[in-house]
Design an enzyme around this catalytic site. Structure first.
Site, short mmCIF file in Angstrom:
data_model
loop_
_atom_site.label_atom_id
_atom_site.label_comp_id
_atom_site.label_asym_id
_atom_site.label_seq_id
_atom_site.Cartn_x
_atom_site.Cartn_y
_atom_site.Cartn_z
N ARG A 75 0.85 -1.19 0.00
CA ARG A 75 0.00 0.00 0.00
C ARG A 75 0.89 1.24 0.00
O ARG A 75 1.95 1.26 0.63
CB ARG A 75 -0.89 0.04 1.26
CG ARG A 75 -1.98 -1.01 1.28
CD ARG A 75 -3.07 -0.74 0.25
NE ARG A 75 -4.16 -1.71 0.30
CZ ARG A 75 -4.29 -2.75 -0.52
NH1 ARG A 75 -3.42 -2.97 -1.49
NH2 ARG A 75 -5.32 -3.57 -0.40
N HIS A 114 -1.19 0.02 -9.70
CA HIS A 114 -1.83 -0.96 -8.78
C HIS A 114 -2.29 -2.21 -9.54
O HIS A 114 -3.45 -2.59 -9.49
CB HIS A 114 -3.01 -0.30 -8.05
CG HIS A 114 -3.36 -1.01 -6.76
ND1 HIS A 114 -3.74 -0.36 -5.61
CD2 HIS A 114 -3.40 -2.33 -6.45
CE1 HIS A 114 -3.99 -1.25 -4.66
NE2 HIS A 114 -3.79 -2.45 -5.15
C1 OXD Z 1 -5.47 -6.42 -2.78
C2 OXD Z 1 -5.00 -5.52 -3.83
O1 OXD Z 1 -5.56 -6.02 -1.61
O2 OXD Z 1 -5.18 -5.85 -5.02
O3 OXD Z 1 -5.78 -7.58 -3.11
O4 OXD Z 1 -4.44 -4.46 -3.53
#
Ligand code: OXD
Length: 311
Positions: free
Chosen positions: A226, A274
Site C-alpha cells: 500500500r 496498482h
Molecule cells: C489487494 C490488492 O488487496 O489488489 O488484493 O491491492
C-alpha cells in the site's frame, strides 16, 4: 427480505463475478453498483472493493462482507462499517502475480537491465561488473500468504532471503525476523526490499527516512502493498541522495497517482497503476462460494479477517 449479493466496486461491471458464482450456486439475485443496487434492504452479502464510506452501513440486513482484495484496509478505514463478519479473498492467481511482479523488478535491478538499455541506446557493447546472486540479499516485509510465496521463490532463485513479520514465524530456507528489533536487522541486510505488509495502524508510514537509512547503500525497493506504508518525501530524498538505487512502486498514497506527482518522472522510479496482483474471479471465487454456502448453512466461515489486527 431476499438474499441479494451486491458487487460493490467501481473497477468493473461485475458480470464476470455473477457468472462464476452462478455456475457454482445456481441463479442469484446479483446486483452491482454500476447496474444499480435496487432496494438495499435485500442485500445479504456485499462483495466490496473500496466502497464509499457508510455505504455498507446502509445495507440494513447485511450478514457478510467479502473483501475483493486480499488487503482489507479499504474496508477498515470506514468508521461506519457494519458489525458483521468480514472475509477476504484468498487468490492463488493474485498471489502468483504478486511474486512475479517482485521478481521481475528485482531481477531487472539485479541484472542491470536499465543500464544495458542505456548502453544499447548509445550503441555501446560493454559488460558491467555484476553482483553474484548469493551476495544480493532480499528482504520481504510481511510473511502472510503473499510474503511467504514471494520469499520462497526468491530463495529458490538463489538469493539469500529473509522475511519480517509482526509475530515470529519459522519458514524453511528463509531467515526470519520479527518485532521492532527484528525490523532494523532485516532492513540492514536487505539489498532488495519487497513490501507486502498489510496496512494497519502499526505499519502506516513504516517506510520512512529511518527505514531507508537502515537499508544498505544502493538498496532497491519494490512496494506492492500500500502507498500508505511509504512516507513519499522520505523515499524521494533517499532516491535523490543516491542512498537508494531505485524503486518499483505499484501503490500510492493517492490513487490514481496525481499527474504532477514527482514519481511519474523520477529517473529511478518505475510506476505501475496498482496492477501487481489483480483479483482473478477464476482463482478467487472458490473461497467466496464456500463462504456463501457456509453462511447460508450456518457454518463457520473461512478466510476471516480480524478487524483488530487489520488482516
Ligand atoms: C489487494 C490488492 O488487496 O489488489 O488484493 O491491492
Amino acid at each position: 427480505m431476499s438474499n441479494a449479493i451486491a458487487y460493490v466496486s467501481r473497477d468493473t461491471d461485475g458480470l464476470h463475478w455473477k457468472k462464476v458464482l452462478e455456475d457454482a450456486l445456481g441463479p442469484l439475485d446479483f446486483r452491482t453498483l454500476k447496474g444499480g443496487l435496487g432496494n438495499t434492504d435485500d442485500i445479504e452479502i456485499a462483495m466490496a472493493w473500496k466502497p464509499d464510506r457508510g455505504l455498507l452501513a446502509s445495507f440494513r440486513n447485511i450478514r457478510l462482507i467479502v473483501s475483493l482484495g486480499m488487503g482489507v484496509d479499504h474496508l477498515l478505514t470506514d468508521d461506519r462499517l457494519p458489525d458483521v463478519p468480514i472475509v477476504r479473498i484468498m487468490d492463488d492467481g493474485l498471489v502468483g502475480q504478486m511474486s512475479e511482479y517482485a521478481i521481475f523488478w528485482a531481477l531487472r535491478h539485479h541484472r542491470d537491465i536499465d543500464k544495458y538499455a542505456e548502453l544499447q541506446r548509445a550503441r555501446t557493447w560493454k559488460a558491467l561488473d555484476f553482483v553474484d546472486t548469493i551476495h544480493r540479499r532480499v528482504g520481504v516485509l510481511g510473511l502472510g500468504v503473499i510474503g511467504q510465496d514471494t520469499a520462497r521463490k526468491f530463495a529458490a532463485l538463489g538469493f539469500p532471503t529473509a522475511g519480517w513479520s509482526r509475530t515470529a514465524k519459522d519458514l524453511p530456507g528463509i531467515e526470519t525476523f520479527h518485532g521492532q528489533d527484528g525490523l532494523a536487522a532485516l532492513l540492514a541486510r536487505s539489498d532488495i526490499l519487497v513490501n507486502v505488509l498489510p496496512l494497519t495502524r502499526d505499519t502506516k508510514g513504516i517506510l520512512d527516512a529511518g527505514a531507508f537509512a537502515a537499508l544498505p547503500k544502493g538498496a532497491y525497493l519494490v512496494n506492492m502493498a500500500r502507498g500508505g506504508h511509504v512516507v513519499d518525501a522520505d523515499l524521494l530524498a533517499a532516491l535523490d541522495s543516491g542512498h537508494l538505487a531505485g524503486a518499483a512502486l505499484d501503490v500510492f498514497n493517492t490513487e490514481p497517482l496525481p499527474a504532477d506527482h514527482p514519481y511519474w518522472t523520477h529517473p529511478r522510479v518505475h510506476v505501475t497503476p496498482h496492477i501487481a496482483g489483480a483479483t482473478n474471479p477464476r482463482t478467487a471465487s472458490p473461497g467466496i462460494i464456500e463462504n456463501i454456502r457456509r453462511l447460508r448453512a450456518g457454518q463457520p466461515l473461512i478466510n476471516t479477517v480480524d478487524p483488530k489486527t487489520g488482516y
